[in-house]
Write an enzyme that holds these catalytic residues in place. Structure first.
Site, PDB file in Angstrom:
ATOM      1  N   LYS A 190       9.199   5.403  -8.832  1.00  0.00           N
ATOM      2  CA  LYS A 190       9.592   4.280  -7.970  1.00  0.00           C
ATOM      3  C   LYS A 190      11.113   4.309  -7.865  1.00  0.00           C
ATOM      4  O   LYS A 190      11.756   5.051  -8.616  1.00  0.00           O
ATOM      5  CB  LYS A 190       9.092   2.955  -8.536  1.00  0.00           C
ATOM      6  CG  LYS A 190       9.688   2.594  -9.876  1.00  0.00           C
ATOM      7  CD  LYS A 190       9.312   1.182 -10.260  1.00  0.00           C
ATOM      8  CE  LYS A 190      10.065   0.765 -11.501  1.00  0.00           C
ATOM      9  NZ  LYS A 190       9.790  -0.584 -11.901  1.00  0.00           N
ATOM     10  N   CYS A 217       3.665   3.461 -17.645  1.00  0.00           N
ATOM     11  CA  CYS A 217       2.983   2.251 -18.126  1.00  0.00           C
ATOM     12  C   CYS A 217       1.588   2.102 -17.542  1.00  0.00           C
ATOM     13  O   CYS A 217       0.598   2.164 -18.264  1.00  0.00           O
ATOM     14  CB  CYS A 217       3.830   1.038 -17.815  1.00  0.00           C
ATOM     15  SG  CYS A 217       5.451   1.160 -18.584  1.00  0.00           S
ATOM     16  N   ALA A 241       0.850  -1.207   0.000  1.00  0.00           N
ATOM     17  CA  ALA A 241       0.000   0.000   0.000  1.00  0.00           C
ATOM     18  C   ALA A 241       0.880   1.249   0.000  1.00  0.00           C
ATOM     19  O   ALA A 241       2.010   1.223   0.493  1.00  0.00           O
ATOM     20  CB  ALA A 241      -0.902  -0.003   1.229  1.00  0.00           C
TER      21      ALA A 241
HETATM   22  C1  UGA Z   1       5.173  -2.114 -15.232  1.00  0.00           C
HETATM   23  C2  UGA Z   1       5.008  -3.636 -15.175  1.00  0.00           C
HETATM   24  O1  UGA Z   1       5.332  -4.115 -13.873  1.00  0.00           O
HETATM   25  C3  UGA Z   1       5.915  -4.318 -16.212  1.00  0.00           C
HETATM   26  O2  UGA Z   1       5.688  -5.706 -16.205  1.00  0.00           O
HETATM   27  C4  UGA Z   1       5.601  -3.736 -17.589  1.00  0.00           C
HETATM   28  O3  UGA Z   1       6.455  -4.283 -18.588  1.00  0.00           O
HETATM   29  C5  UGA Z   1       5.790  -2.232 -17.563  1.00  0.00           C
HETATM   30  O4  UGA Z   1       4.911  -1.669 -16.562  1.00  0.00           O
HETATM   31  C6  UGA Z   1       5.441  -1.700 -18.926  1.00  0.00           C
HETATM   32  O5  UGA Z   1       4.292  -1.834 -19.340  1.00  0.00           O
HETATM   33  O6  UGA Z   1       6.348  -1.258 -19.652  1.00  0.00           O
HETATM   34  P1  UGA Z   1       6.960  -0.345 -14.295  1.00  0.00           P
HETATM   35  O7  UGA Z   1       6.006   0.695 -14.749  1.00  0.00           O
HETATM   36  O8  UGA Z   1       8.398  -0.225 -14.645  1.00  0.00           O
HETATM   37  O9  UGA Z   1       6.498  -1.804 -14.850  1.00  0.00           O
HETATM   38  O10 UGA Z   1       6.882  -0.395 -12.712  1.00  0.00           O
HETATM   39  P2  UGA Z   1       6.325  -1.358 -11.564  1.00  0.00           P
HETATM   40  O11 UGA Z   1       7.456  -1.934 -10.832  1.00  0.00           O
HETATM   41  O12 UGA Z   1       5.305  -2.283 -12.081  1.00  0.00           O
HETATM   42  O13 UGA Z   1       5.618  -0.271 -10.606  1.00  0.00           O
HETATM   43  C7  UGA Z   1       4.575   0.554 -11.090  1.00  0.00           C
HETATM   44  C8  UGA Z   1       4.073   1.465  -9.990  1.00  0.00           C
HETATM   45  O14 UGA Z   1       3.345   0.721  -9.027  1.00  0.00           O
HETATM   46  C9  UGA Z   1       5.156   2.202  -9.208  1.00  0.00           C
HETATM   47  O15 UGA Z   1       4.761   3.553  -9.036  1.00  0.00           O
HETATM   48  C10 UGA Z   1       5.215   1.488  -7.875  1.00  0.00           C
HETATM   49  O16 UGA Z   1       5.639   2.310  -6.827  1.00  0.00           O
HETATM   50  C11 UGA Z   1       3.767   1.065  -7.718  1.00  0.00           C
HETATM   51  N1  UGA Z   1       3.575  -0.103  -6.833  1.00  0.00           N
HETATM   52  C12 UGA Z   1       4.066  -1.322  -7.190  1.00  0.00           C
HETATM   53  C13 UGA Z   1       2.854   0.046  -5.651  1.00  0.00           C
HETATM   54  O17 UGA Z   1       2.377   1.145  -5.312  1.00  0.00           O
HETATM   55  N2  UGA Z   1       2.652  -1.057  -4.853  1.00  0.00           N
HETATM   56  C14 UGA Z   1       3.133  -2.272  -5.185  1.00  0.00           C
HETATM   57  O18 UGA Z   1       2.901  -3.231  -4.413  1.00  0.00           O
HETATM   58  C15 UGA Z   1       3.859  -2.419  -6.375  1.00  0.00           C
END
Ligand code: UGA
Length: 440
Positions: A329, A269, A261
């Protein structure tokens, strides 16, 4: 699941030197292929030839350098020449959001046209960018429309699932490779390119492959919004979201990933893919209300975060707010659709004094907040000095080691608003801080 195929070496052209394109190009080269990465941004290509990376991505620079030096990876701004020399062309150009939420596919069409006009030998054109379902059909129609020869070609979809900050690892160790094709020839080529990765390969048609990508990103965003919504109830009920997420995640059917959270998801993305999936579903005749709620919950996380701080400090005008972390992130300098932007703007409209620090995203931040009254700091201590609230917005590893005793001394008022639940609540309150977490 498809069978693994023996690897062959291909002449590959990757169009687009962004996060997906540049990483994929370097990784295909590392697998032994002859790769040229093309971009119409000449400055970017010139810089890459001097081994200057256009963005921060761990492990990418040495991979690019190694393959550039051994000539398995080249950079070019001539799309025509690169297409002519290639057998496999990966489209990794941008598909940014338009006002109405749909994806702007202009760059995809332009490349498809250029492929058509330079079709001198068999080519496999592979969509790697995230595109809405049925884009492959349009790419194929475009090539038929503009081609001048009878040379055969195939179109395929091979969506990329890599995460920024872990992109190189994700390329070499994917959970799965998805291949959407309409011909055996295209399927065999793609299976052979990915053979060294030993990953499960899902072979399907183009529409399905395209949809897998939108569905995957939307599902992950849904998981985040779900846990964020539960965190709101935890706040109201006096329960602990971290224990809720831990116990939920231990159920194998749920899984523990993406149950963290916080102040919501950002990046280039999830926000855009969710919008595009809602848009294309609607165009096809389905109202994806669930995803609209996912988006609303996400937007509200940032509003609620600022609201909570306001409730605590009462008046935000002229209060100094220190924002730690600006990228969407950790391990990236990417600030596109970062939750930090909504938060900074909310404090600015309250008349607060803002100081910011991020280990990697300061150049992007200066650009993004150009003309706004913000103090850009060279380290976290400079940012929190004299602050009435420390806002932890991005959970960079380096922040976990901050000297809290020193921070307590230099802050004007010891309030920590932990937007990522990074701190141990008992530890920081034990040191005399007041603590606002997300659902705990
Ligand atoms: C995401 C997907 O995870 C990839 O599989 C995909 O290839 C990529 O988009 C894309 O379409 O190109 P990304 O945007 O690099 O990857 O980042 P994530 O690690 O997925 O995190 C996305 C956001 O969710 C971040 O802001 C992160 O802080 C947030 N997040 C993630 C949360 O708030 N809670 C979580 O439990 C996990």
């Amino acid at each position: 699941m498809a069978e693994q195929k023996k690897q062959e070496i291909y002449n590959i052209c990757v169009v687009g030197a962004g996060h997906v394109g540049l990483v994929a190009a370097a990784c295909f080269a590392e697998l032994g292929n002859k790769v040229v990465c093309v971009d119409n941004d000449k400055k970017r290509i010139e810089a890459l030839r001097k081994l200057k990376m256009p963005f921060y991505e761990p492990k990418m620079e040495p991979l690019v350098a190694k393959n550039y030096n051994r000539k398995t990876l080249q950079f070019s701004s001539s799309l025509k020449d690169s297409i002519k020399k290639a057998e496999v062309i990966f489209l990794a150009v941008g598909t940014p959001p338009l006002e109405d939420g749909s994806a702007d596919l202009t760059a995809i069409e332009t490349v498809a046209r250029t492929v058509a006009e330079n079709l001198n030998s068999y080519k496999l054109i592979v969509e790697k960018s995230t595109v809405p379902v049925q884009t492959g059909k349009k790419v194929k129609e475009t090539i038929y429309r503009y081609k001048k020869t009878d040379v055969p070609f195939d179109v395929a979809s091979n969506p990329e699932f890599l995460r920024e900050g872990k992109a190189v690892y994700d390329f070499f160790y994917p959970d799965r490779v998805v291949i959407g094709t309409e011909s055996k020839r295209a399927e065999e080529i793609l299976k052979s390119i990915y053979a060294p990765l030993k990953a499960p390969i899902v072979v399907t048609n183009i529409n399905t492959a395209e949809l897998i990508k939108h569905a995957s990103n939307s599902f992950l965003a849904t998981k985040i919004s779900f846990i964020n919504a539960v965190s709101r109830v935890c706040d109201l009920a006096g329960a602990d979201i971290e224990k809720v997420a831990l116990a939920m995640g231990l159920d194998k059917r749920i899984g523990s990933d993406f149950l963290q959270a916080g102040i919501g998801y950002g990046g280039f993305c999830f926000p855009k893919d969710l919008e595009a999936f809602i848009y294309i579903s609607k165009r096809l005749g389905y109202d994806f209300d669930l995803l609209k709620a996912v988006k609303d919950i996400n937007d509200n996380q940032q509003k609620n975060y600022v609201e909570k701080i306001k409730e605590h400090l009462w008046i935000l005008k002229k209060k100094k707010i220190a924002i730690l972390g600006l990228s969407f992130k950790p391990d990236t300098d990417d600030m596109r659709f970062a939750p930090s932007t909504a938060i900074v703007n909310a404090f600015l409209s309250e008349g607060s004094q803002i100081s910011v620090y991020d280990p990697k995203a300061m150049p992007e931040a200066r650009e993004m907040f150009k003309g706004k009254k913000i103090q850009f700091c060279s380290n976290l201590y400079a940012a929190v000095k004299g602050a009435d609230c420390l806002c932890l917005v991005t959970e960079w590893d380096g922040f976990k080691k901050m000297d809290l005793k020193k921070i307590k001394k230099i802050m004007n008022y010891p309030l920590i608003a932990d937007g990522r639940n990074m701190f141990d609540k008992d530890k920081v309150t034990g040191l005399g801080f007041e603590y606002l977490g997300v659902g705990k």
